[in-house]
Structures are given as C-alpha cells and as structure tokens.
Design a protein around this motif. Structure first.
Motif, PDB file in Angstrom:
ATOM      1  N   ALA A  47      51.527   5.873  13.379  1.00 25.65           N
ATOM      2  CA  ALA A  47      52.236   5.715  12.151  1.00 25.65           C
ATOM      3  C   ALA A  47      52.916   4.954  11.314  1.00 25.65           C
ATOM      4  O   ALA A  47      51.974   4.169   9.918  1.00 25.65           O
ATOM      5  CB  ALA A  47      53.800   6.738  12.150  1.00 25.65           C
ATOM      6  N   ASN A  48      52.450   3.318  12.128  1.00 19.91           N
ATOM      7  CA  ASN A  48      52.900   1.962  11.543  1.00 19.91           C
ATOM      8  C   ASN A  48      53.357   0.914  12.286  1.00 19.91           C
ATOM      9  O   ASN A  48      53.969   1.634  13.809  1.00 19.91           O
ATOM     10  CB  ASN A  48      54.707   1.933  10.489  1.00 19.91           C
ATOM     11  CG  ASN A  48      54.074   0.847   9.479  1.00 19.91           C
ATOM     12  OD1 ASN A  48      53.259   0.400   9.106  1.00 19.91           O
ATOM     13  ND2 ASN A  48      54.713   1.288   8.293  1.00 19.91           N
ATOM     14  N   TYR A  49      52.777  -0.421  12.299  1.00 22.29           N
ATOM     15  CA  TYR A  49      53.009  -1.025  13.387  1.00 22.29           C
ATOM     16  C   TYR A  49      54.635  -2.044  12.952  1.00 22.29           C
ATOM     17  O   TYR A  49      55.170  -1.583  11.725  1.00 22.29           O
ATOM     18  CB  TYR A  49      51.799  -2.286  13.249  1.00 22.29           C
ATOM     19  CG  TYR A  49      50.955  -2.344  13.188  1.00 22.29           C
ATOM     20  CD1 TYR A  49      50.532  -2.595  14.814  1.00 22.29           C
ATOM     21  CD2 TYR A  49      49.874  -1.803  12.080  1.00 22.29           C
ATOM     22  CE1 TYR A  49      49.223  -2.039  15.413  1.00 22.29           C
ATOM     23  CE2 TYR A  49      47.851  -1.640  12.825  1.00 22.29           C
ATOM     24  CZ  TYR A  49      48.308  -1.917  14.219  1.00 22.29           C
ATOM     25  OH  TYR A  49      46.754  -1.411  14.527  1.00 22.29           O
ATOM     26  N   GLY A  50      55.306  -2.052  14.394  1.00 22.72           N
ATOM     27  CA  GLY A  50      56.498  -2.345  14.242  1.00 22.72           C
ATOM     28  C   GLY A  50      55.799  -3.851  13.451  1.00 22.72           C
ATOM     29  O   GLY A  50      55.486  -5.177  13.761  1.00 22.72           O
ATOM     30  N   LYS A  51      57.174  -5.184  13.702  1.00 20.27           N
ATOM     31  CA  LYS A  51      57.038  -6.282  12.736  1.00 20.27           C
ATOM     32  C   LYS A  51      57.015  -7.169  14.273  1.00 20.27           C
ATOM     33  O   LYS A  51      58.318  -7.016  14.930  1.00 20.27           O
ATOM     34  CB  LYS A  51      58.518  -6.843  12.286  1.00 20.27           C
ATOM     35  CG  LYS A  51      58.465  -7.756  11.209  1.00 20.27           C
ATOM     36  CD  LYS A  51      59.806  -9.132  10.954  1.00 20.27           C
ATOM     37  CE  LYS A  51      59.639  -7.796   9.763  1.00 20.27           C
ATOM     38  NZ  LYS A  51      61.141  -8.514   9.138  1.00 20.27           N
ATOM     39  N   ILE A  52      56.165  -8.041  14.263  1.00 17.35           N
ATOM     40  CA  ILE A  52      56.910  -9.324  15.907  1.00 17.35           C
ATOM     41  C   ILE A  52      57.621 -10.758  14.724  1.00 17.35           C
ATOM     42  O   ILE A  52      57.299 -11.142  14.502  1.00 17.35           O
ATOM     43  CB  ILE A  52      55.367 -10.259  16.104  1.00 17.35           C
ATOM     44  CG1 ILE A  52      54.016  -8.832  17.143  1.00 17.35           C
ATOM     45  CG2 ILE A  52      55.466 -11.096  16.886  1.00 17.35           C
ATOM     46  CD1 ILE A  52      53.255  -9.211  17.613  1.00 17.35           C
ATOM     47  N   ARG A  53      58.698 -10.451  15.036  1.00 11.82           N
ATOM     48  CA  ARG A  53      59.887 -11.594  15.020  1.00 11.82           C
ATOM     49  C   ARG A  53      59.844 -12.900  16.051  1.00 11.82           C
ATOM     50  O   ARG A  53      60.283 -13.647  14.951  1.00 11.82           O
ATOM     51  CB  ARG A  53      61.341 -10.730  15.080  1.00 11.82           C
ATOM     52  CG  ARG A  53      61.223  -9.905  14.187  1.00 11.82           C
ATOM     53  CD  ARG A  53      62.735  -8.778  14.522  1.00 11.82           C
ATOM     54  NE  ARG A  53      62.622  -7.472  13.631  1.00 11.82           N
ATOM     55  CZ  ARG A  53      61.858  -6.360  13.699  1.00 11.82           C
ATOM     56  NH1 ARG A  53      61.154  -6.432  15.222  1.00 11.82           N
ATOM     57  NH2 ARG A  53      62.032  -5.304  13.102  1.00 11.82           N
ATOM     58  N   ASN A  54      59.526 -12.464  16.686  1.00  8.81           N
ATOM     59  CA  ASN A  54      59.388 -13.393  17.659  1.00  8.81           C
ATOM     60  C   ASN A  54      57.849 -14.146  18.388  1.00  8.81           C
ATOM     61  O   ASN A  54      57.420 -13.336  19.536  1.00  8.81           O
ATOM     62  CB  ASN A  54      60.562 -13.615  18.638  1.00  8.81           C
ATOM     63  CG  ASN A  54      60.353 -15.793  20.011  1.00  8.81           C
ATOM     64  OD1 ASN A  54      59.774 -15.694  20.071  1.00  8.81           O
ATOM     65  ND2 ASN A  54      61.548 -15.485  20.454  1.00  8.81           N
ATOM     66  N   GLU A  55      56.797 -15.120  17.781  1.00  9.92           N
ATOM     67  CA  GLU A  55      55.883 -15.583  18.671  1.00  9.92           C
ATOM     68  C   GLU A  55      55.542 -15.623  20.343  1.00  9.92           C
ATOM     69  O   GLU A  55      54.568 -15.159  20.354  1.00  9.92           O
ATOM     70  CB  GLU A  55      54.844 -16.370  17.210  1.00  9.92           C
ATOM     71  CG  GLU A  55      54.253 -15.751  16.486  1.00  9.92           C
ATOM     72  CD  GLU A  55      53.931 -14.443  16.035  1.00  9.92           C
ATOM     73  OE1 GLU A  55      53.068 -14.362  17.104  1.00  9.92           O
ATOM     74  OE2 GLU A  55      53.566 -14.247  15.011  1.00  9.92           O
ATOM     75  N   LYS A 116      57.875   7.433   7.528  1.00  5.83           N
ATOM     76  CA  LYS A 116      57.470   5.945   7.491  1.00  5.83           C
ATOM     77  C   LYS A 116      58.670   5.203   6.351  1.00  5.83           C
ATOM     78  O   LYS A 116      58.661   4.225   7.239  1.00  5.83           O
ATOM     79  CB  LYS A 116      55.832   5.855   6.631  1.00  5.83           C
ATOM     80  CG  LYS A 116      54.897   6.516   7.126  1.00  5.83           C
ATOM     81  CD  LYS A 116      53.791   5.726   6.587  1.00  5.83           C
ATOM     82  CE  LYS A 116      52.534   6.448   7.582  1.00  5.83           C
ATOM     83  NZ  LYS A 116      50.836   5.788   6.883  1.00  5.83           N
ATOM     84  N   PRO A 117      58.718   5.921   5.550  1.00  4.92           N
ATOM     85  CA  PRO A 117      60.196   5.239   4.888  1.00  4.92           C
ATOM     86  C   PRO A 117      61.535   4.902   6.115  1.00  4.92           C
ATOM     87  O   PRO A 117      61.666   3.844   5.618  1.00  4.92           O
ATOM     88  CB  PRO A 117      60.719   5.820   3.867  1.00  4.92           C
ATOM     89  CG  PRO A 117      59.662   6.933   3.477  1.00  4.92           C
ATOM     90  CD  PRO A 117      58.974   7.143   4.892  1.00  4.92           C
ATOM     91  N   ARG A 118      61.715   5.504   6.677  1.00  8.15           N
ATOM     92  CA  ARG A 118      62.687   5.796   7.866  1.00  8.15           C
ATOM     93  C   ARG A 118      61.852   4.861   9.079  1.00  8.15           C
ATOM     94  O   ARG A 118      63.566   3.806   9.185  1.00  8.15           O
ATOM     95  CB  ARG A 118      63.137   7.625   8.747  1.00  8.15           C
ATOM     96  CG  ARG A 118      63.449   8.470   7.147  1.00  8.15           C
ATOM     97  CD  ARG A 118      64.685   8.560   6.768  1.00  8.15           C
ATOM     98  NE  ARG A 118      66.143   7.660   7.468  1.00  8.15           N
ATOM     99  CZ  ARG A 118      66.550   6.607   7.960  1.00  8.15           C
ATOM    100  NH1 ARG A 118      66.968   6.175   6.246  1.00  8.15           N
ATOM    101  NH2 ARG A 118      67.746   7.157   8.417  1.00  8.15           N
TER     102      ARG A 118
END
Length: 160
Positions: A47-55, A116-118
């Motif tokens: 559905a979508n990628y998540g965010k990487i918040r800490n490299e 996707k919006p959720r």
C-alpha cells in the motif's frame, strides 16, 4: 473509608488510562493474525512505504514507536517484523511491517484506496510517539541484530 474509596477509584482509572494510551492509540488496534482469513491474506498488496525517522537505527526506531502504540509485534521474521492493525473507522485490517526495504504497509487490493489516508494518519501518530523501551532479535543477511530502544533512544546493534 470515604478517602480510601476515592484513592482506589483514582488508582483504577489512572492505571486503565495508562494502559489505553500505550496500547490503543486513536482509531487503530492491533489484532492477531488468526483473526484474518487466510484467503484475505493472499490478496494483500503493498500500500505504501513508512517513514524512516532515524537513519542510524531504522529498525529500532520504527519498532519502538509501534511498541508504544500496540505492544509487541505479531511476529519477527527474517529481516523484520510485522503487526496486523485494524482501523476502527473503516473496519479495514492492514499490515504494518519493517522488511528488507524498510517500513511499509499492505492491505487487501480492494481496500488500498480507502486505507491509504488512514495509513497517513497512523504515520502522523508515529511521528509524535515516544520510543518505548523494547528489544527484539532480528536476523538479516548481515548477521543477527538487537533492535529496539533504551531510555527513549533507538538502536540497531549487531549481536556479538
């Protein structure tokens, strides 16, 4: 006796409120894989990628933020972990996972447009979530890593 009753009520409500805040954030709840039909699982698509918040600690950061909201993952697998999440607003079940290409989400093909919006809403919740103290052992092509957070600081460190 009156004060004792008030103290007991306070402790009861305070304890339950803390449990609700750490395990059920907003409209999303973790469910067990056994609650999802096997036939439905076969129709799940990305559905979508998540965010990487800490490299520096992508596994540990995502894991500890999810842990804050949902507790322990459903399963630990090669190169990652996953959670089955039910969105209470849409009644849609989706998969939140961390795999070889990072954090991501999957759902039934027919549910992709609605979820996707959720997922974007869940990502905002994760943006504002603290890193829970936790640790899981994750096997990768590069060895076994201990991933999680300690005192709010996420880490991914190779097991000795």
């Amino acid at each position: 006796m009156k004060y004792l009753s008030i103290v007991i009520l306070f402790l009861f409500f305070n304890g339950n409120a803390q449990k609700m805040n750490t395990k059920n954030n907003h409209d999303f709840i973790q469910i067990n894989k056994s609650e999802v039909k096997e036939a439905d699982l076969e129709t799940f698509e990305f559905a979508n990628y998540g965010k990487i918040r800490n490299e520096a600690a992508p596994y540990g950061d995502f894991l500890s933020r999810m842990w804050t909201n949902f507790g322990k993952p459903e399963s630990i697998m090669f190169e990652g972990f996953n959670y089955f999440i039910k969105d209470q607003q849409t009644n849609i079940v989706f998969l939140a996972f961390f795999g070889a290409s990072g954090p991501g989400y999957a759902a039934k093909k027919n549910d992709l447009a609605a979820i996707k919006p959720r997922i974007a809403e869940l990502e905002l919740i994760l943006d504002h979530s603290k890193n829970a103290d936790c640790e899981e052992e994750i096997e990768t092509d590069f060895g076994i890593f201990l991933c999680g957070a300690k005192n709010g600081i996420p880490y991914d460190k190779q097991k000795q």
